[in-house]
Design a protein around this motif. Structure first.
Motif, PDB file in Angstrom:
ATOM      1  N   ASN A 186       0.806  -1.232   0.000  1.00 50.25           N
ATOM      2  CA  ASN A 186       0.000   0.000   0.000  1.00 50.25           C
ATOM      3  C   ASN A 186       0.835   1.275   0.000  1.00 50.25           C
ATOM      4  N   SER A 187       2.005   1.245   0.649  1.00 55.45           N
ATOM      5  CA  SER A 187       2.734   2.518   0.810  1.00 55.45           C
ATOM      6  C   SER A 187       4.154   2.427   0.272  1.00 55.45           C
ATOM      7  N   GLY A 188       4.800   3.589   0.210  1.00 55.40           N
ATOM      8  CA  GLY A 188       6.186   3.643  -0.249  1.00 55.40           C
ATOM      9  C   GLY A 188       6.332   4.045  -1.703  1.00 55.40           C
ATOM     10  N   TYR A 189       5.275   4.637  -2.277  1.00 58.92           N
ATOM     11  CA  TYR A 189       5.323   5.024  -3.693  1.00 58.92           C
ATOM     12  C   TYR A 189       5.924   6.419  -3.829  1.00 58.92           C
ATOM     13  N   LYS A 190       7.222   6.463  -4.161  1.00 59.85           N
ATOM     14  CA  LYS A 190       7.924   7.756  -4.217  1.00 59.85           C
ATOM     15  C   LYS A 190       8.395   8.100  -5.625  1.00 59.85           C
ATOM     16  N   ASP A 191       8.383   7.121  -6.552  1.00 60.34           N
ATOM     17  CA  ASP A 191       8.841   7.390  -7.921  1.00 60.34           C
ATOM     18  C   ASP A 191       7.738   8.067  -8.719  1.00 60.34           C
ATOM     19  N   ARG A 192       8.127   9.044  -9.510  1.00 62.90           N
ATOM     20  CA  ARG A 192       7.139   9.776 -10.297  1.00 62.90           C
ATOM     21  C   ARG A 192       6.689   8.967 -11.510  1.00 62.90           C
ATOM     22  N   ASP A 193       5.430   9.199 -11.920  1.00 63.74           N
ATOM     23  CA  ASP A 193       4.903   8.492 -13.090  1.00 63.74           C
ATOM     24  C   ASP A 193       5.218   9.272 -14.367  1.00 63.74           C
ATOM     25  N   VAL A 194       4.667   8.847 -15.501  1.00 64.48           N
ATOM     26  CA  VAL A 194       4.990   9.508 -16.773  1.00 64.48           C
ATOM     27  C   VAL A 194       4.501  10.954 -16.815  1.00 64.48           C
ATOM     28  N   CYS A 195       3.584  11.295 -15.919  1.00 67.59           N
ATOM     29  CA  CYS A 195       3.096  12.686 -15.857  1.00 67.59           C
ATOM     30  C   CYS A 195       3.923  13.515 -14.870  1.00 67.59           C
ATOM     31  N   GLY A 196       4.950  12.888 -14.282  1.00 72.74           N
ATOM     32  CA  GLY A 196       5.777  13.588 -13.298  1.00 72.74           C
ATOM     33  C   GLY A 196       5.107  13.689 -11.941  1.00 72.74           C
ATOM     34  N   PHE A 197       4.105  12.841 -11.722  1.00 74.54           N
ATOM     35  CA  PHE A 197       3.296  12.921 -10.508  1.00 74.54           C
ATOM     36  C   PHE A 197       3.608  11.755  -9.575  1.00 74.54           C
ATOM     37  N   CYS A 198       3.444  12.016  -8.294  1.00 77.23           N
ATOM     38  CA  CYS A 198       3.616  10.967  -7.291  1.00 77.23           C
ATOM     39  C   CYS A 198       2.531  11.200  -6.231  1.00 77.23           C
ATOM     40  N   PRO A 199       1.864  10.154  -5.725  1.00 74.90           N
ATOM     41  CA  PRO A 199       0.796  10.394  -4.743  1.00 74.90           C
ATOM     42  C   PRO A 199       1.338  11.110  -3.503  1.00 74.90           C
ATOM     43  N   GLU A 200       0.642  12.139  -3.061  1.00 74.66           N
ATOM     44  CA  GLU A 200       1.095  12.905  -1.892  1.00 74.66           C
ATOM     45  C   GLU A 200       1.259  12.018  -0.673  1.00 74.66           C
ATOM     46  N   SER A 201       0.330  11.096  -0.522  1.00 81.83           N
ATOM     47  CA  SER A 201       0.369  10.220   0.657  1.00 81.83           C
ATOM     48  C   SER A 201       1.347   9.056   0.462  1.00 81.83           C
ATOM     49  N   HIS A 202       1.886   8.932  -0.772  1.00 77.59           N
ATOM     50  CA  HIS A 202       2.779   7.817  -1.153  1.00 77.59           C
ATOM     51  C   HIS A 202       2.105   6.464  -0.993  1.00 77.59           C
TER      52      HIS A 202
END
Length: 200
Positions: A89-105
């Motif tokens: 569920n957590s630890g998502y820090k890499d940006r996607d193709v839109c340069g976005f990353c979930p604030e809550s990770h």
């Protein structure tokens, strides 16, 4: 009454050097070969975007109510097929193709830290490995879009999902060979869903 059941197969859209993502090519191949009688294969391309992935996966489960969902992703540098057991569920820090990353990770705020597929991936991988196929089992899907999509799907589908990482190189990177192997793997997973005692 033998009604057909829906199995969803997703692949990802363009990503870095993959202008056509091999995971999406494989998903389209599975649609062509099918997964057996009375199974409708529904394919969907998922953008390499956290926001779109969240939307698409929630929508798939709410509208299609599939029996099972299979998410295909690319494992860069891998020559084997990897069956993933767990979504994180957590630890998502890499940006996607839109340069976005979930604030809550994370995928689902307040959701469990880990979710497992109802399918015993270790048993499926072992079966194919013993048959001489390059299939391995994993519990770490990599904390990027594949893992993110997988967790969202496990969450919405009460565990009735699979994430399969497909190779980007080696003999299995050829679409035809890969599709036939994936067809057998998914049929094995569906068999296990029908009869949980098949895990041995």
């Amino acid at each position: 009454m033998n009604e057909s059941e829906t199995v969803v197969v997703t692949g990802f859209g363009p990503f870095r050097q993959f202008l056509v993502n091999p995971s999406w090519t494989a998903a389209q191949g599975l649609k062509l070969v099918g997964l057996g009688e009375r199974i409708d294969v529904y394919t969907k391309e998922v953008a390499v975007s956290y926001f779109k992935t969240q939307q698409i996966i929630a929508e798939i489960w709410q509208t299609l109510k599939p029996k099972f969902a299979v998410h295909l992703g690319i494992a860069r540098g891998s020559r084997v097929v990897i069956l993933e057991q767990t979504g994180k569920n957590s630890g998502y820090k890499d940006r996607d193709v839109c340069g976005f990353c979930p604030e809550s990770h994370c995928c689902v705020e307040g959701g469990p830290e880990k979710l497992d597929s109802v399918v015993n991936m270790r048993a499926v991988a072992k079966h194919f490995k013993q048959a001489g196929m390059d299939v391995i089992y994993s519990r770490d899907a990599g904390r990027y879009l594949c893992d993110f999509a997988y967790y969202c799907s496990l969450y919405h589908g009460q565990g009735r999902a699979a994430l399969i990482h497909v190779p980007s190189s080696g003999s299995l990177a050829s679409a035809d060979r890969l599709v036939l192997l994936l067809q057998s793997i998914i049929q094995s997973m569906l068999g296990q869903l029908e009869d949980p005692s098949q895990t041995t």
